[in-house]
Design a protein around this motif. Structure first.
Motif, PDB file in Angstrom:
ATOM      1  N   PRO A 117       3.831  -7.449  -4.136  1.00 22.08           N
ATOM      2  CA  PRO A 117       3.887  -6.697  -2.874  1.00 22.08           C
ATOM      3  C   PRO A 117       3.367  -7.541  -1.719  1.00 22.08           C
ATOM      4  O   PRO A 117       2.407  -8.307  -1.873  1.00 22.08           O
ATOM      5  CB  PRO A 117       2.976  -5.496  -3.142  1.00 22.08           C
ATOM      6  CG  PRO A 117       2.036  -5.958  -4.211  1.00 22.08           C
ATOM      7  CD  PRO A 117       2.821  -6.910  -5.066  1.00 22.08           C
ATOM      8  N   GLU A 118       4.018  -7.416  -0.585  1.00 19.38           N
ATOM      9  CA  GLU A 118       3.570  -8.136   0.598  1.00 19.38           C
ATOM     10  C   GLU A 118       3.784  -7.268   1.831  1.00 19.38           C
ATOM     11  O   GLU A 118       4.668  -6.406   1.860  1.00 19.38           O
ATOM     12  CB  GLU A 118       4.313  -9.463   0.747  1.00 19.38           C
ATOM     13  CG  GLU A 118       5.809  -9.329   0.959  1.00 19.38           C
ATOM     14  CD  GLU A 118       6.491 -10.671   1.140  1.00 19.38           C
ATOM     15  OE1 GLU A 118       5.830 -11.700   0.963  1.00 19.38           O
ATOM     16  OE2 GLU A 118       7.693 -10.684   1.455  1.00 19.38           O
ATOM     17  N   THR A 119       2.958  -7.499   2.830  1.00 18.26           N
ATOM     18  CA  THR A 119       3.049  -6.745   4.073  1.00 18.26           C
ATOM     19  C   THR A 119       3.862  -7.533   5.086  1.00 18.26           C
ATOM     20  O   THR A 119       3.590  -8.709   5.339  1.00 18.26           O
ATOM     21  CB  THR A 119       1.650  -6.461   4.636  1.00 18.26           C
ATOM     22  OG1 THR A 119       0.911  -5.688   3.681  1.00 18.26           O
ATOM     23  CG2 THR A 119       1.739  -5.680   5.936  1.00 18.26           C
ATOM     24  N   GLU A 146       5.037  -2.062  10.769  1.00 14.68           N
ATOM     25  CA  GLU A 146       4.569  -2.822   9.607  1.00 14.68           C
ATOM     26  C   GLU A 146       5.150  -2.208   8.337  1.00 14.68           C
ATOM     27  O   GLU A 146       5.136  -0.991   8.156  1.00 14.68           O
ATOM     28  CB  GLU A 146       3.045  -2.795   9.566  1.00 14.68           C
ATOM     29  CG  GLU A 146       2.439  -3.646   8.467  1.00 14.68           C
ATOM     30  CD  GLU A 146       0.919  -3.638   8.521  1.00 14.68           C
ATOM     31  OE1 GLU A 146       0.337  -4.467   9.246  1.00 14.68           O
ATOM     32  OE2 GLU A 146       0.322  -2.765   7.853  1.00 14.68           O
ATOM     33  N   GLN A 147       5.672  -3.050   7.456  1.00 10.47           N
ATOM     34  CA  GLN A 147       6.329  -2.576   6.242  1.00 10.47           C
ATOM     35  C   GLN A 147       5.712  -3.240   5.015  1.00 10.47           C
ATOM     36  O   GLN A 147       5.187  -4.353   5.092  1.00 10.47           O
ATOM     37  CB  GLN A 147       7.829  -2.910   6.282  1.00 10.47           C
ATOM     38  CG  GLN A 147       8.599  -2.225   7.396  1.00 10.47           C
ATOM     39  CD  GLN A 147       9.305  -0.972   6.932  1.00 10.47           C
ATOM     40  OE1 GLN A 147       9.245  -0.601   5.768  1.00 10.47           O
ATOM     41  NE2 GLN A 147       9.996  -0.310   7.855  1.00 10.47           N
ATOM     42  N   LEU A 148       5.794  -2.529   3.905  1.00 11.39           N
ATOM     43  CA  LEU A 148       5.385  -3.084   2.612  1.00 11.39           C
ATOM     44  C   LEU A 148       6.641  -3.326   1.794  1.00 11.39           C
ATOM     45  O   LEU A 148       7.473  -2.430   1.642  1.00 11.39           O
ATOM     46  CB  LEU A 148       4.463  -2.108   1.880  1.00 11.39           C
ATOM     47  CG  LEU A 148       3.873  -2.595   0.551  1.00 11.39           C
ATOM     48  CD1 LEU A 148       2.915  -3.757   0.787  1.00 11.39           C
ATOM     49  CD2 LEU A 148       3.162  -1.451  -0.173  1.00 11.39           C
ATOM     50  N   ARG A 149       6.799  -4.551   1.268  1.00 16.65           N
ATOM     51  CA  ARG A 149       7.980  -4.857   0.471  1.00 16.65           C
ATOM     52  C   ARG A 149       7.578  -5.714  -0.716  1.00 16.65           C
ATOM     53  O   ARG A 149       6.454  -6.223  -0.794  1.00 16.65           O
ATOM     54  CB  ARG A 149       9.031  -5.578   1.311  1.00 16.65           C
ATOM     55  CG  ARG A 149       8.665  -7.008   1.675  1.00 16.65           C
ATOM     56  CD  ARG A 149       9.737  -7.678   2.512  1.00 16.65           C
ATOM     57  NE  ARG A 149       9.378  -9.063   2.829  1.00 16.65           N
ATOM     58  CZ  ARG A 149      10.043  -9.821   3.685  1.00 16.65           C
ATOM     59  NH1 ARG A 149      11.095  -9.328   4.338  1.00 16.65           N
ATOM     60  NH2 ARG A 149       9.654 -11.066   3.915  1.00 16.65           N
TER      61      ARG A 149
END
Length: 418
Positions: A347-349, A337-340
């Protein structure tokens, strides 16, 4: 003080501990004890509650020692240091107080302070552990010459329980003697000191914040396929430089390690198979040793090499890898899982990448290892040739002894974030 009491009143024990870490030195010890008595009562820590309550009432050596001991046992050694320091001032010749204070200082990575409290007292104490601790802390404070001197004065221990510590110290000093001929071993020499203390090669220095407190380590990093490929390329350089020829890749049980292990096997042209502890000449590949089973990795089989791509330096794994890709506080795998930041700046996961392991391994192989490696320009140049020269120079002292856990970052500091 009102902030500390507010944390306690709201039941935010973690917030209280963070507040005390940065403010306790300027607070009255009795008030700190009262706060900790309340926190311990909420947490069900009877030993801490009893010790803290006693210090809030009376600050004699026994009460101070009990409070310090409880703080160390509960993982908040920084609160033990003022109490134990005061107790030692009252009873300067009491070895139990001295050794407990040294233990607290070590857990806070304050090795130079440990040397300072040991130095004037060491001749009056039994060399095991006092002089051993002086040598050990001198080394972790960056004073190799002092560590050599004190270790040279150590007799053979009467109690065999000290033999592993003696041998480990000897290995570290021997590595240091080799490394100082090819590397500065100063407060910025992350690769040099990492090898001295843990017998491990660091492949990549963080390209961010080198001169702003990080000194080659990452704080938070979102790992990517290019960085994985870069680690594997540099791993191959180290293996070649040290004359090591693994015959297979051992796949550890967690998904991330299997992905990276499959990529390593393809890149090196080796068969991949489930890791078997006693099998010789195996390259065991881990993504993050804190996320896999390390019970069988402490002792190495003949010719075995343990590679870890992402090593946590703030919570070190129970075994030290022989090769480390990079050092981080928090790292997110490319397939986790990444945060960008979205196109509209929010911000979105990003959910985990559920593709098969073989497909993710293929993406590592296809990645450009030089993508996104420029950084902020503050990190000193670290070309492949420099890594290879270092590996050739010190390779004779590599892969010796068990893979001991290294609790401290040693003489090279990095900023740590709560």
């Amino acid at each position: 003080m009102s902030d500390a009491r507010a944390f306690l009143a709201s039941g935010d024990i973690a917030g209280l501990i963070r507040h005390l870490r940065f403010n306790a030195d300027g607070m009255e010890l009795g008030e700190v004890a009262r706060l900790m008595a309340g926190a311990a009562a909420m947490s069900g820590f009877d030993d801490m509650q009893e010790a803290a309550t006693a210090v809030a009432v009376q600050q004699e050596p026994q009460q101070l020692y009990d409070f310090g001991y409880a703080c160390i046992e509960r993982g908040i050694a920084f609160l033990a240091i003022p109490a134990l320091t005061r107790a030692l001032e009252m009873l300067p010749d009491e070895p139990l107080l001295l050794l407990e204070l040294v233990s607290a200082l070590e857990r806070e990575n304050r090795h130079a302070d440990a040397v300072a409290v040991l130095e004037p007292r060491v001749d009056a104490l039994e060399p095991w552990p006092a002089r051993y601790l002086l040598a050990h802390n001198a080394l972790f404070a960056g004073d190799l010459a002092r560590a050599e001197h004190e270790a040279g004065r150590l007799p053979v221990p009467d109690d065999q329980v000290w033999l592993p510590a003696r041998d480990r110290l000897a290995r570290m000093i021997t590595r240091g003697q080799v490394v100082r001929g090819v590397s500065p071993l100063d407060a910025t020499d992350l690769r040099g000191w990492h090898f001295v203390l843990g017998g491990s090669f660091v492949l990549t220095l963080s390209p961010y914040g080198f001169d702003a407190g990080m000194t080659g380590r990452f704080a938070y990093t979102a790992d990517g396929f290019p960085a994985c490929r870069r680690s594997l390329d540099r791993l191959r350089l180290v293996l070649d430089a040290a004359g090591r020829r693994p015959t297979s890749v051992g796949l550890l049980p967690d998904r991330s390690s299997r992905v990276l292990g499959l990529a390593a096997a393809r890149l090196l042209g080796l068969p991949a198979e489930p890791f078997a502890p006693g099998r010789p000449d195996v390259l065991a590949v881990a993504y993050d040793l804190n996320e896999t089973d390390v019970e069988t990795l402490h002792e190495r089989a003949e010719g075995q090499v343990l590679f870890e791509h992402a090593t946590c330096w703030t919570e070190p794994p129970a075994v030290s890898a022989d090769v480390t890709g990079f050092l981080h506080q928090v790292a997110k795998s490319p397939w986790g899982e990444q945060l960008r930041v979205s196109d509209d700046g929010q911000p979105e996961t990003v959910p985990p990448d559920e593709r098969p392991e073989e497909e993710l391994a293929a993406e590592i192989i296809a990645a450009d290892p030089h993508e996104d490696e420029e950084g902020d320009g503050a990190t000193p140049p670290d070309p492949d040739e420099r890594l290879v020269a270092f590996a050739r120079a010190v390779g004779g002292r590599w892969l010796t002894g068990p893979r001991d856990m290294v609790h401290s970052p040693g003489p090279v500091p990095s900023s740590r974030f709560a």
